[in-house]
Design a protein around this motif. Structure first.
Motif, short mmCIF file in Angstrom:
data_model
loop_
_atom_site.label_atom_id
_atom_site.label_comp_id
_atom_site.label_asym_id
_atom_site.label_seq_id
_atom_site.Cartn_x
_atom_site.Cartn_y
_atom_site.Cartn_z
N ALA A 19 0.97 -1.37 -0.31
CA ALA A 19 0.16 -0.01 -0.36
C ALA A 19 0.78 1.50 -0.19
CB ALA A 19 -1.16 -0.02 1.08
N GLY A 20 1.77 1.28 1.13
CA GLY A 20 2.94 2.67 0.88
C GLY A 20 3.36 2.83 -0.35
N LEU A 21 3.84 1.80 -1.23
CA LEU A 21 4.33 1.77 -2.59
C LEU A 21 3.58 1.85 -3.54
CD1 LEU A 21 6.57 0.66 -4.36
CD2 LEU A 21 6.12 -1.57 -4.45
N LEU A 22 2.46 1.28 -3.42
CA LEU A 22 1.57 2.46 -4.86
C LEU A 22 0.74 3.59 -4.57
CD1 LEU A 22 -0.26 -0.82 -4.98
CD2 LEU A 22 0.82 0.09 -6.28
N ASP A 23 0.53 3.97 -2.95
CA ASP A 23 0.33 5.57 -2.69
C ASP A 23 1.37 6.17 -2.94
OD1 ASP A 23 -2.03 4.66 -1.49
OD2 ASP A 23 -1.29 4.39 0.24
N SER A 24 2.76 6.08 -2.60
CA SER A 24 3.84 7.21 -3.78
C SER A 24 4.08 7.27 -4.69
CB SER A 24 4.89 6.29 -2.76
OG SER A 24 5.65 4.76 -3.18
N VAL A 25 3.02 5.76 -5.17
CA VAL A 25 3.91 6.58 -6.98
C VAL A 25 2.56 6.78 -7.35
CG1 VAL A 25 3.44 5.34 -8.96
CG2 VAL A 25 5.16 4.44 -7.28
N ALA A 26 1.27 6.63 -6.72
CA ALA A 26 0.06 7.65 -6.97
C ALA A 26 0.18 9.09 -6.48
CB ALA A 26 -1.18 6.94 -6.72
N ALA A 27 0.91 9.60 -5.47
CA ALA A 27 1.27 10.43 -5.17
C ALA A 27 2.12 11.88 -5.99
CB ALA A 27 1.64 10.45 -4.07
N ASP A 28 2.67 10.72 -6.54
CA ASP A 28 3.90 11.71 -7.29
C ASP A 28 4.23 11.17 -8.85
OD1 ASP A 28 6.17 13.43 -7.82
OD2 ASP A 28 7.61 12.07 -7.43
N ARG A 45 -3.48 -8.00 -4.30
CA ARG A 45 -4.80 -7.25 -5.60
C ARG A 45 -6.07 -6.90 -4.92
NH1 ARG A 45 -9.18 -12.31 -5.95
NH2 ARG A 45 -9.77 -10.91 -3.78
N ASP A 46 -6.27 -6.94 -3.65
CA ASP A 46 -7.26 -5.90 -2.93
C ASP A 46 -6.33 -4.66 -2.93
OD1 ASP A 46 -8.99 -7.69 -3.10
OD2 ASP A 46 -9.23 -8.29 -1.04
N THR A 47 -5.21 -5.17 -2.45
CA THR A 47 -4.39 -4.15 -2.30
C THR A 47 -3.95 -2.80 -3.52
OG1 THR A 47 -3.59 -4.22 -0.35
CG2 THR A 47 -2.27 -2.51 -1.52
N ALA A 48 -4.10 -3.71 -4.42
CA ALA A 48 -3.84 -2.72 -5.62
C ALA A 48 -4.64 -1.84 -6.30
CB ALA A 48 -3.67 -3.97 -6.95
N ARG A 49 -6.24 -2.62 -6.42
CA ARG A 49 -7.60 -2.20 -7.01
C ARG A 49 -7.67 -1.13 -5.56
NH1 ARG A 49 -10.65 -7.87 -7.49
NH2 ARG A 49 -10.13 -7.50 -9.44
N GLU A 50 -7.79 -0.83 -4.18
CA GLU A 50 -7.11 0.10 -3.85
C GLU A 50 -6.75 1.44 -3.52
OE1 GLU A 50 -8.28 1.15 0.95
OE2 GLU A 50 -7.45 -0.96 0.43
N HIS A 51 -5.26 1.10 -3.84
CA HIS A 51 -4.23 2.44 -4.04
C HIS A 51 -3.36 2.31 -5.28
CE1 HIS A 51 -4.10 2.09 0.91
NE2 HIS A 51 -4.34 0.84 0.28
N ALA A 52 -4.09 1.56 -6.80
CA ALA A 52 -3.63 1.88 -8.30
C ALA A 52 -4.70 1.43 -8.39
CB ALA A 52 -2.58 1.31 -7.61
N PRO A 53 -5.91 2.33 -8.21
CA PRO A 53 -6.89 2.08 -9.25
C PRO A 53 -6.45 2.15 -11.02
CG PRO A 53 -7.34 3.87 -8.00
CD PRO A 53 -6.17 3.59 -7.66
N GLY A 54 -5.64 3.11 -11.04
CA GLY A 54 -5.02 3.90 -12.64
C GLY A 54 -4.00 3.22 -13.41
#
Length: 733
Positions: A19-28, A45-54
């Motif tokens: 989650a932290g990795l995907l959030d950092s990518v989404a924030a920047d 899978r669930d974490t990716a759908r929540e934190h990296a929907p794109g």
């Protein structure tokens, strides 16, 4: 415009770091960059759908290896360059954009872009790597590996290099290995030209060794196999071949010295490494790099015995110094230590179990429920409770117990086969190899726990995280009530325990209590038939020096009317409200149940629960009765303690941010209407997943009786369970 860079995130959601990795990518977000998430297992899978929907999502089943995951990600990637990032690792701020821009400047003749990285562990973050000087020496020029073979000395990670997609696909067969170090070195060996960058573009997370599966002799020998394969591939390339040989000897020596292998395995590994070092030694090479005393002996026959003799002498000197320090301890400590050592030297008693709960407060919580079921299913196992001196008088009659620090305390702790606690035993308690430690916990985590508290000074103050991890490493089993809890314990307590996904035993009563039980509890509490009882149970605030009342109970009781009883389980009432509450107490409209045990009876007696962030909400949800959240300081709580999910968005019922809103909810139908029921149903499915009334039985059969998991009672789905009767149903019957 074609995509320049594909970031291929791959692997299971190890210890919840994805989650932290995907959030950092989404924030920047970076231009000309795509994110491909190869999610191994449901949690990833669930974490990716929540934190990296794109992101491009490639779900794979649990157990899929890294090589297969990387191959699946590369097949879906459209970028000119590939950056493989494991789900446990990270990306520094701005790294994707910087790497994409640097890669865009490189011609197709360059196959690999090397760059620096930072190192993070459970207690440190952002430490510099050991690669900086070598990368600075390489500069920005395009190089060949034969021209600068020292590049093979860079940390062999796929995360600290971009790989041209065509180059990866051209060598896909050679790179189809779960051995990341082998793949990282092979990428360099097969590259026509290499470019370098000194900027950190990757964060390598080093997991606690205690949280990983123990390494076997085969794992250690695989290191030698890796280098044998790499050396075979470079037999005609003198300079890279020599570097790889030096690396083999260095890594073999480090493994031998640091891995802590059993003597038999160490002997096998040493002889195998010595044989490889002699057989593969390049002609004319003097001495391989390595610690003095080993680097010469590794190439000699029968060197193992000579090295072990030297090592034994060193150990003897250290033992003498340790004994000298131990001799300076206080006499009382020495006596207790002698008693405990004697107990540890005796055989384990297979029919002795030690229980404790809430820092030795008495018979309570999950340990109490396990002990009760143990008496039913395995009466030959004798339970002994550890109880503080001031709590002994509150024990149920006939409870065998010991007081911490007493002679018998050390005796039972030293000889017990089973040790069960919902917190931790004292630091001095030794984990015997043939003893079983069961950590039952005492709640589902909303707030940050374990090492996740390190980032929050208000709660981390005074905590010794090194000592905490030493206690965690003694756990054999960790009890869990739901998948969320299992996953959070994995990240908050990184160690090698086995998760018992069997439910919380203390919650069994929410499915086994009868109408008569509930009527009797309400009678003991003095709740008249027909009255509505609301249990108010707030939690502790780490940012407060002392308890501050969140509600004006007198005013709230007046709003709710005479037919409502407030059961208040909190700290002592604040002095400002004491006089106002006196009359309400006499009338039975406010009951202070802070000292009432067990808390499960209070839940059974209550028609509804009012709480804030207390874990009692997860337990109470098993009853499928209304829950109202009073969250007047949510933002402050999140900032000072940290949470694992947004309770405001996933609450089990209506949320009040002020006392006025709370009163409005409780004086209308909002606390128990259809919308509240839908929210509660979603909450129950997620957080009451394993609780079905047979948790204690599953744990006793699995841990104490040794029954296989597949033979245990199956968990009843939430929608097919029947909770205990409501107070109204109990009264009607």
């Amino acid at each position: 415009m074609p995509t320049e860079l594909s970031i291929v995130v791959h692997g299971p959601n190890t210890q919840g770091h994805l989650a932290g990795l995907l959030d950092s990518v989404a924030a920047d977000p970076a231009p000309d960059t795509e994110v491909v998430v190869v999610a191994v297992g449901d949690w990833a899978r669930d974490t990716a759908r929540e934190h990296a929907p794109g992101a491009v999502l490639v779900p794979l089943p649990d157990g899929t290896g890294d090589a297969e995951a990387r191959a699946a990600g590369a097949a879906r990637a459209s970028g000119r360059w590939l950056h493989f990032v494991h789900a446990k690792d990270g990306l520094p701020p701005g790294a994707p954009a910087l790497l994409a821009a640097r890669a865009a400047q490189l011609p197709d003749t360059v196959d690999v872009l090397l760059f620096d990285h930072v190192r993070t562990a459970w207690r440190t973050s952002g430490l510099p790597s050991w690669d900086s000087r070598l990368l600075a020496r390489a500069g920005r020029a395009e190089l060949t590996l034969d021209g600068l073979p020292a590049l093979l000395r860079l940390t062999p990670l796929l995360g600290n290099r971009l790989i041209r997609a065509e180059h990866w696909r051209a060598h896909a067969d050679a790179l189809a290995t779960d051995d990341e170090a082998y793949a990282a070195q092979t990428v360099l060996l097969t590259a026509a030209r290499i470019a370098c960058c000194t900027h950190p573009g990757f964060e390598h997370r080093e997991l606690r060794p205690e949280s990983l599966a123990p390494r076997t002799l085969d794992d250690h020998l695989a290191l030698l196999g890796r280098y044998e394969a790499l050396l075979a591939a470079t037999r005609t390339r003198t300079a890279p071949h020599a570097v790889l040989y030096h690396l083999m000897v260095r890594d073999a020596l480090r493994t031998f010295v640091r891995a802590g292998m059993p003597e038999r395995d160490a002997r096998v590994f040493f002889h195998r490494a010595s044989e490889a070092a002699r057989r593969l030694r390049p002609a004319g090479l003097r001495h391989p790099a390595g610690p003095e005393g080993l680097r010469r002996t590794l190439l000699e026959e029968d060197a193992y015995a000579r090295y072990r003799a030297l090592q034994s002498a060193n150990h003897a000197r250290r033992a003498a110094r340790t004994a000298l320090r131990a001799g300076r301890r206080k006499l009382g400590t020495q006596v207790r230590a002698v008693q405990y050592r004697r107990a540890l030297a005796r055989p384990v008693d297979p029919d002795l179990a030690v229980f404790s709960a809430y820092w030795n407060r008495g018979v309570a919580c999950n340990p109490a429920a396990i002990a009760a079921k143990l008496a039913e299913l395995a009466p030959q196992v004798h339970p002994v409770w550890v109880v503080a001196p001031d709590r002994v008088g509150l024990l149920p009659p006939g409870t065998d117990h010991v007081v911490p620090g007493s002679r018998r305390y050390w005796e039972v702790l030293g000889r017990a086969k089973f040790l069960v606690n919902n917190v931790n035993f004292a630091n001095a308690v030794v984990k015997r190899p043939d003893a079983v430690h069961v950590q039952t916990h005492h709640g589902t985590p909303l707030k940050r726990m374990g090492i996740d508290q390190m980032r929050y000074p208000a709660t981390a103050q005074g905590l010794d995280f090194e000592a905490l991890l030493a206690r965690i490493d003694k756990w054999d089993y960790s009890v869990s009530a739901n998948s969320h809890t299992t996953r959070m314990w994995e990240r908050a307590y990184p160690s090698r325990f086995v998760s018992l996904d069997h439910g919380y035993p203390r919650n069994d009563v929410y499915y086994t209590a009868t109408a008569a039980d509930i009527a009797a509890i309400r009678a003991r509490l003095g709740i008249a038939p027909g009255r509505r009882a609301l249990l108010y149970a707030p939690t502790h605030r780490d940012y407060e020096a002392e308890w501050t009342p969140r509600l004006d109970l007198a005013t709230l009781a007046d709003r709710l009317g005479e037919e409502t009883v407030l059961l208040v389980r909190a700290h002592y009432f604040h002095s400002r409200t004491a006089s106002a509450l006196t009359g309400l107490r006499r009338a039975g409209r406010v009951l202070d149940v802070s000292a009432y045990e067990p808390v499960e009876e209070l839940c059974l007696a209550a028609d509804a629960l009012i709480t804030d962030y207390s874990s009692i909400m997860f337990d109470y949800a098993n009853l499928d009765r209304p829950i109202v959240i009073h969250a007047d300081d949510w933002e402050t709580y999140v900032a000072t303690r940290g949470v694992y999910f947004d309770l405001m968005a996933e609450a089990p019922g209506p949320v009040a941010r002020t006392q006025g809103e709370l009163a409005d909810i409780l004086t209308s139908d909002a606390w128990c209407d259809d919308e509240a029921g839908k929210e509660r149903a979603m909450f129950r499915r997620r957080f009451c997943e394993f609780d079905d009334g047979r948790a204690a039985e599953r744990i006793v059969r699995r841990v104490f009786l040794g029954e296989p998991e597949e033979a245990l009672p199956a968990i009843i789905p939430v929608d097919r369970r029947t909770p205990a009767p409501t107070p109204q149903e109990a009264t009607a019957s």
